[in-house]
Design a protein around this motif. Sequence first.
Motif, short mmCIF file in Angstrom:
data_model
loop_
_atom_site.label_atom_id
_atom_site.label_comp_id
_atom_site.label_asym_id
_atom_site.label_seq_id
_atom_site.Cartn_x
_atom_site.Cartn_y
_atom_site.Cartn_z
N ASP A 314 0.79 -23.31 -11.57
CA ASP A 314 -0.76 -23.92 -11.18
C ASP A 314 -1.55 -22.62 -10.51
O ASP A 314 -2.65 -22.61 -10.46
CB ASP A 314 -0.57 -24.63 -9.85
CG ASP A 314 0.26 -25.96 -10.48
OD1 ASP A 314 0.24 -26.20 -11.51
OD2 ASP A 314 0.57 -26.83 -9.31
N PHE A 315 -0.68 -21.63 -10.06
CA PHE A 315 -1.51 -20.29 -9.41
C PHE A 315 -1.57 -19.27 -10.25
O PHE A 315 -2.23 -18.23 -10.28
CB PHE A 315 -1.10 -20.08 -8.09
CG PHE A 315 -1.12 -20.99 -6.96
CD1 PHE A 315 -2.17 -21.81 -7.09
CD2 PHE A 315 -0.17 -21.00 -6.12
CE1 PHE A 315 -2.28 -22.84 -6.16
CE2 PHE A 315 -0.29 -21.87 -4.97
CZ PHE A 315 -1.49 -22.80 -5.05
N GLY A 316 -1.05 -19.32 -11.68
CA GLY A 316 -0.78 -18.14 -12.56
C GLY A 316 -0.12 -16.77 -12.05
O GLY A 316 -0.51 -15.83 -12.66
N LEU A 317 0.67 -16.99 -11.12
CA LEU A 317 1.68 -15.84 -10.65
C LEU A 317 2.45 -15.17 -11.69
O LEU A 317 3.18 -16.16 -12.30
CB LEU A 317 2.24 -16.24 -8.99
CG LEU A 317 1.12 -16.48 -8.24
CD1 LEU A 317 1.93 -16.85 -6.78
CD2 LEU A 317 0.04 -15.66 -7.87
N THR A 318 3.04 -14.23 -11.51
CA THR A 318 4.01 -13.91 -12.29
C THR A 318 5.41 -14.27 -11.63
O THR A 318 5.37 -14.87 -10.54
CB THR A 318 3.96 -12.11 -12.15
OG1 THR A 318 4.26 -11.68 -10.80
CG2 THR A 318 2.61 -11.53 -12.61
N ALA A 319 6.46 -14.21 -12.55
CA ALA A 319 7.73 -14.70 -11.75
C ALA A 319 8.15 -13.74 -10.70
O ALA A 319 8.83 -14.29 -9.56
CB ALA A 319 8.84 -14.35 -12.92
N TYR A 320 7.70 -12.66 -10.84
CA TYR A 320 8.21 -11.82 -9.57
C TYR A 320 7.50 -12.24 -8.17
O TYR A 320 8.16 -12.20 -6.95
CB TYR A 320 7.73 -10.21 -9.56
CG TYR A 320 7.87 -9.20 -8.58
CD1 TYR A 320 9.46 -8.78 -8.26
CD2 TYR A 320 6.87 -8.93 -7.66
CE1 TYR A 320 9.45 -8.06 -7.18
CE2 TYR A 320 7.24 -8.07 -6.67
CZ TYR A 320 8.54 -7.65 -6.37
OH TYR A 320 8.77 -7.02 -5.30
N ASP A 321 6.17 -12.03 -8.57
CA ASP A 321 5.35 -12.70 -7.14
C ASP A 321 5.80 -14.10 -6.62
O ASP A 321 5.74 -14.22 -5.56
CB ASP A 321 3.90 -12.70 -7.58
CG ASP A 321 3.20 -11.52 -7.70
OD1 ASP A 321 3.78 -10.42 -7.74
OD2 ASP A 321 2.05 -11.28 -8.18
#
Length: 405
Positions: A314-321
Motif C-alpha cells: 500500500d505504501f510502496g516501501l522497500t522490504a528493508y524499510d
Amino acid sequence: MTSPLIHGYEVVIGFETHAQLSTQSKIFSRASTAFGAEPNTQACAVDLALPGTLPVMNKGAVERAIRFGLAIGAHIAPRSIFARKNYFYPDLPKGYQISQYEIPVVQGGSVSFYLGDQKKTVRLVRAHLEEDAGKSLHEAFHGMSGIDLNRAGTPLLEIVTEPDIRSSAEAVAYAKELHKIVTWIGICDGNMQEGSFRCDANVSVRPRGTDKFGTRCEIKNLNSFRFLERAIEFEARRQIEVLEDGGTIEQETRLYDPERDETRSMRSKEEAHDYRYFPDPDLLPLAISADWIVEVKAGMPELPQAKRGRFMRDFGLTAYDAATLTSSRELAAYFEATVAALGGEPKLCANWVMGDVAAALNRDGLDINEAPVSAAQLAGLLRRLGDGTISGKIAKEVFDALWHG
C-alpha cells in the motif's frame, strides 16, 4: 560464525525459549507476578506447596497460549493435559514442576524471518504451559545459599523448535523474531534482563553432508542476543576441537560465562524418562472450545508479517524499510499515525522515522512511546517541509527544538 560450515562441520541448533506470560497473577494461584518485590513476599500457600493446597488454572495464561498459537499458525489442542515433571532443586518446593508433556496446548507452527535478503523458516515442535521455579541466591550469603520463591508458580510458555537452525546469526535472527512476536501480541513483556524471555540453545555439530545428528549440549538461560551469539560460537568451536582431537561429546547442560566468553559444564543432561512424567491428579484436562479460539482470534492485532506486506503493497516501501518499521508494534503505530496525520507521503515519513527519530531515540536511550515529538507534531513539520515553507536544513533544526522542548 556467519558460515554454517566450520572446518568441514555443520552446526545444528534447536531452541527452547521460556516466555513469561503477562498475567498479573501466577498460573495456579492468585499471588502477584510483579518483578522486584522483596524475597518471598509474593509466594502464597499454593506456591509454597503447603499440605492441602490445590492448583487452580489461570484462564489468562491459557488465552495467551491460544494467542501465540494463532500467531504462528499452529494447531491449538482442544484438549491438553498437565503433568508433573519430577526433580529436586532447593528452589522447587513441591519436588516437581507442573508442566505439559504428552499433549501440549500448542502443536506445530513456524516462525519466519529474514537473514539479509534470504527468508528463513524455523519449524516449531510445540509450545506448552508450565510454572516457573524459584531462584537460588548465592552472592549475598557466605558459605550458604538463599532461596527466593517469588518466581515459583510464575506462568511460562515454553516454545520448542525443531533443530532447523544452522548458524549463530540464524539463531539470533530467530530469537529476535520470536521476541517480536510475543511482545507484539502482548503475551510477554520481553524483558530479558528481568528473565521474562530466556533462551536455551541446544547445540551440536556434525561432519558436512551427514544426516545423523551429533550429541547436543544445552546452553541454559541466555539473557541477551549478544551472549546468545557468542555462546553458540564458542560451544560449536569447543565441540569441533573435541571431535578433532579424537574425543566424544558428552550430552550435558552448560552455562555461558560472558566474562570469560566460554561455556562450562553444569550437569549431565537429563532425558524425558528421568523426570518420571505423569498426569497431574489435581488438575483436570484443559479444554479449549472452538468458540473461544474464534473469540481470541477476533481480538488479535495485525501481525508483523502481514503489516510488513501491507506497508510494501500500500505504501510502496522497500522490504528493508517495511521490516525496519515493523520491528516493534509501537514503532509501526507511530509511523502509520504520522502518515495518517500528514495525509500521505509514506516514503518521506519512513525516512524521517527511520532517520532523525530513530537517531534521537538511540542517542537518548528512549523507546518510541517515550518520543518527545508526537506523530502529529512530526507530520506538521513534514507538511511545512513539503509545501516549501521551510527547507530541509531548517526542518532538522525545528525537529531538534521540538525534541528538546
